[in-house]
Design a protein around this motif. Structure first.
Motif, PDB file in Angstrom:
ATOM      1  N   THR A 128      34.618  43.074  39.442  1.00 49.09           N
ATOM      2  CA  THR A 128      33.302  43.196  40.049  1.00 49.09           C
ATOM      3  C   THR A 128      32.463  44.204  39.274  1.00 49.09           C
ATOM      4  OG1 THR A 128      34.280  42.734  42.209  1.00 49.09           O
ATOM      5  CG2 THR A 128      32.063  43.652  42.183  1.00 49.09           C
ATOM      6  N   ARG A 129      31.256  43.814  38.987  1.00 46.82           N
ATOM      7  CA  ARG A 129      30.339  44.681  38.259  1.00 46.82           C
ATOM      8  C   ARG A 129      30.061  45.945  39.081  1.00 46.82           C
ATOM      9  NH1 ARG A 129      25.897  41.209  37.517  1.00 46.82           N
ATOM     10  NH2 ARG A 129      27.207  40.202  35.962  1.00 46.82           N
ATOM     11  N   PRO A 130      30.034  47.128  38.463  1.00 47.88           N
ATOM     12  CA  PRO A 130      29.765  48.354  39.215  1.00 47.88           C
ATOM     13  C   PRO A 130      28.448  48.275  39.976  1.00 47.88           C
ATOM     14  CG  PRO A 130      30.521  48.885  37.007  1.00 47.88           C
ATOM     15  CD  PRO A 130      30.321  47.389  37.044  1.00 47.88           C
ATOM     16  N   ARG A 131      28.459  48.845  41.181  1.00 49.29           N
ATOM     17  CA  ARG A 131      27.253  48.835  42.011  1.00 49.29           C
ATOM     18  C   ARG A 131      26.146  49.621  41.327  1.00 49.29           C
ATOM     19  NH1 ARG A 131      26.511  48.120  47.422  1.00 49.29           N
ATOM     20  NH2 ARG A 131      28.757  48.214  47.797  1.00 49.29           N
ATOM     21  N   ASP A 141      23.902  43.125  46.349  1.00 48.45           N
ATOM     22  CA  ASP A 141      22.633  42.432  46.150  1.00 48.45           C
ATOM     23  C   ASP A 141      22.198  42.428  44.689  1.00 48.45           C
ATOM     24  OD1 ASP A 141      22.206  45.102  45.929  1.00 48.45           O
ATOM     25  OD2 ASP A 141      20.494  45.202  47.298  1.00 48.45           O
ATOM     26  N   ASP A 142      23.140  42.606  43.792  1.00 51.46           N
ATOM     27  CA  ASP A 142      22.831  42.547  42.367  1.00 51.46           C
ATOM     28  C   ASP A 142      22.312  41.149  42.032  1.00 51.46           C
ATOM     29  OD1 ASP A 142      22.715  42.595  39.637  1.00 51.46           O
ATOM     30  OD2 ASP A 142      24.756  43.340  39.322  1.00 51.46           O
ATOM     31  N   PRO A 143      21.061  41.030  41.547  1.00 54.66           N
ATOM     32  CA  PRO A 143      20.488  39.696  41.282  1.00 54.66           C
ATOM     33  C   PRO A 143      21.013  39.045  40.006  1.00 54.66           C
ATOM     34  CG  PRO A 143      18.925  41.388  40.641  1.00 54.66           C
ATOM     35  CD  PRO A 143      20.108  42.115  41.254  1.00 54.66           C
ATOM     36  N   ASN A 144      21.667  39.794  39.153  1.00 58.28           N
ATOM     37  CA  ASN A 144      22.142  39.235  37.891  1.00 58.28           C
ATOM     38  C   ASN A 144      23.338  38.316  38.129  1.00 58.28           C
ATOM     39  OD1 ASN A 144      20.289  40.725  36.233  1.00 58.28           O
ATOM     40  ND2 ASN A 144      21.534  42.542  36.608  1.00 58.28           N
ATOM     41  N   PRO A 145      23.390  37.199  37.427  1.00 60.85           N
ATOM     42  CA  PRO A 145      24.497  36.253  37.644  1.00 60.85           C
ATOM     43  C   PRO A 145      25.811  36.779  37.077  1.00 60.85           C
ATOM     44  CG  PRO A 145      23.148  35.534  35.800  1.00 60.85           C
ATOM     45  CD  PRO A 145      22.449  36.726  36.396  1.00 60.85           C
ATOM     46  N   ALA A 146      26.889  36.122  37.446  1.00 59.85           N
ATOM     47  CA  ALA A 146      28.202  36.468  36.908  1.00 59.85           C
ATOM     48  C   ALA A 146      28.244  36.141  35.419  1.00 59.85           C
ATOM     49  CB  ALA A 146      29.291  35.695  37.655  1.00 59.85           C
ATOM     50  N   THR A 147      29.037  36.903  34.687  1.00 58.42           N
ATOM     51  CA  THR A 147      29.193  36.675  33.255  1.00 58.42           C
ATOM     52  C   THR A 147      30.653  36.350  32.947  1.00 58.42           C
ATOM     53  OG1 THR A 147      29.545  39.042  32.832  1.00 58.42           O
ATOM     54  CG2 THR A 147      27.293  38.209  32.684  1.00 58.42           C
ATOM     55  N   THR A 148      30.862  35.562  31.922  1.00 59.96           N
ATOM     56  CA  THR A 148      32.208  35.162  31.529  1.00 59.96           C
ATOM     57  C   THR A 148      32.387  35.383  30.032  1.00 59.96           C
ATOM     58  OG1 THR A 148      32.292  33.471  33.263  1.00 59.96           O
ATOM     59  CG2 THR A 148      33.882  33.282  31.474  1.00 59.96           C
ATOM     60  N   VAL A 149      33.470  36.036  29.663  1.00 65.04           N
ATOM     61  CA  VAL A 149      33.819  36.239  28.254  1.00 65.04           C
ATOM     62  C   VAL A 149      35.193  35.609  28.032  1.00 65.04           C
ATOM     63  CG1 VAL A 149      34.311  37.912  26.436  1.00 65.04           C
ATOM     64  CG2 VAL A 149      32.476  38.362  28.079  1.00 65.04           C
ATOM     65  N   VAL A 150      35.276  34.717  27.051  1.00 68.63           N
ATOM     66  CA  VAL A 150      36.531  34.039  26.738  1.00 68.63           C
ATOM     67  C   VAL A 150      36.971  34.444  25.339  1.00 68.63           C
ATOM     68  CG1 VAL A 150      37.716  31.827  26.515  1.00 68.63           C
ATOM     69  CG2 VAL A 150      35.867  32.084  28.186  1.00 68.63           C
ATOM     70  N   SER A 151      38.184  34.901  25.214  1.00 64.05           N
ATOM     71  CA  SER A 151      38.733  35.259  23.906  1.00 64.05           C
ATOM     72  C   SER A 151      40.035  34.497  23.673  1.00 64.05           C
ATOM     73  CB  SER A 151      38.978  36.770  23.810  1.00 64.05           C
ATOM     74  OG  SER A 151      39.855  37.200  24.832  1.00 64.05           O
ATOM     75  N   LEU A 152      40.368  34.329  22.411  1.00 64.75           N
ATOM     76  CA  LEU A 152      41.570  33.600  22.005  1.00 64.75           C
ATOM     77  C   LEU A 152      42.505  34.540  21.265  1.00 64.75           C
ATOM     78  CD1 LEU A 152      43.329  31.105  21.311  1.00 64.75           C
ATOM     79  CD2 LEU A 152      41.777  30.687  19.375  1.00 64.75           C
ATOM     80  N   ARG A 153      43.763  34.527  21.668  1.00 62.51           N
ATOM     81  CA  ARG A 153      44.814  35.256  20.953  1.00 62.51           C
ATOM     82  C   ARG A 153      45.845  34.250  20.465  1.00 62.51           C
ATOM     83  NH1 ARG A 153      47.345  39.583  24.777  1.00 62.51           N
ATOM     84  NH2 ARG A 153      48.647  39.877  22.916  1.00 62.51           N
ATOM     85  N   VAL A 154      46.184  34.333  19.195  1.00 61.14           N
ATOM     86  CA  VAL A 154      47.234  33.487  18.617  1.00 61.14           C
ATOM     87  C   VAL A 154      48.470  34.365  18.444  1.00 61.14           C
ATOM     88  CG1 VAL A 154      47.873  31.938  16.756  1.00 61.14           C
ATOM     89  CG2 VAL A 154      45.474  32.154  17.417  1.00 61.14           C
ATOM     90  N   ILE A 155      49.574  33.976  19.085  1.00 59.78           N
ATOM     91  CA  ILE A 155      50.775  34.815  19.132  1.00 59.78           C
ATOM     92  C   ILE A 155      51.940  34.069  18.515  1.00 59.78           C
ATOM     93  CG2 ILE A 155      52.325  36.112  20.661  1.00 59.78           C
ATOM     94  CD1 ILE A 155      50.023  36.124  22.724  1.00 59.78           C
TER      95      ILE A 155
END
Length: 228
Positions: A197-200, A141-155
């Motif tokens: 999943t975010r910790p309870r 029942d965590d009311p906070n929305p999902a979060t997304t972090v996008v990172s770029l790696r150049v290989i």
């Protein structure tokens, strides 16, 4: 903007990790950030210097010795913080430059750091642009929305030559399409998605009746999963 493609005057193509780079103009622009880093390091040095200076004073060596020790520790902390911050700003990677496509020779790339651009190099295979998307979903029942972090790696040749965290709200499909249009077969575009999943969050009351929030020892209602 990090992740964007820019065209150079000589027909080169840049994948941007950070704005600017490749110029001595980076140095004056970086002094302010380095000064902030030095001040923060000075605060840490102050925390360490106070008990050390007190110990020197209590040992009977006098006030002069105490001030010498305190000022030396504080100065060293500020100098290390400032120098480290300035070096990081001047030598970190700002962009990856691709040579113009040509039938006469292989594709070359060079790493553009804060102060200057490196030499052109030919890789053994295509450059890999890897987008790593980490999605943290709420638990229960965590009311906070999902979060997304996008990172770029150049290989290049299985070694990282640049990294950057992309701005929130980055349109990953649009970015990949822009890379493909600008660079074609010169690069391999990879997308790695990991969900966790975010910790309870649990509530508990301490002995005085205060209700606090804790992570319950790292317990979570689900695990992580990944995909490519």
């Amino acid at each position: 903007m990090p992740g964007e493609v820019e065209r150079g005057a000589a027909g080169t193509t840049d994948v941007v990790l950070r704005e600017g780079g490749g110029s001595w103009l980076t140095l004056p622009r970086s002094v302010g950030r380095a000064a902030t880093t030095g001040l923060l390091a000075g605060l840490v040095g102050l925390v360490l210097a106070v008990p050390t200076a007190a110990a020197v004073l209590l040992s009977g060596r006098g006030w002069a010795a105490m001030w010498v020790v305190a000022l030396w520790m504080e100065s060293a902390a500020v100098a290390v913080g400032f120098t480290g911050g300035l070096a990081s700003a001047c030598f970190r990677v700002h962009r990856i430059t691709f040579s113009p496509s040509s039938d006469d020779g292989p594709l070359m790339t060079r790493v553009v750091r804060g102060l200057r651009a490196g030499p052109w190099k030919v890789g053994e295979g295509p450059i890999r642009l890897r987008l790593e998307q980490v999605i943290e979903e709420p638990c229960g029942d965590d009311p906070n929305p999902a979060t997304t972090v996008v990172s770029l790696r150049v290989i290049r040749d299985d070694s990282d030559i640049g990294r950057a965290v992309l701005p929130p709200g980055t349109d990953v499909p649009r970015l990949g399409a822009a890379w493909e249009e600008a660079l074609g077969s010169s690069v391999v575009i990879e997308l790695h998605v990991r969900r966790k999943t975010r910790p309870r969050v649990t509530r508990r009351a301490d002995r005085g009746g205060f209700t606090g929030i804790s992570g319950a020892g790292g317990y979570s209602c689900g695990g992580g999963s990944g995909g490519g």
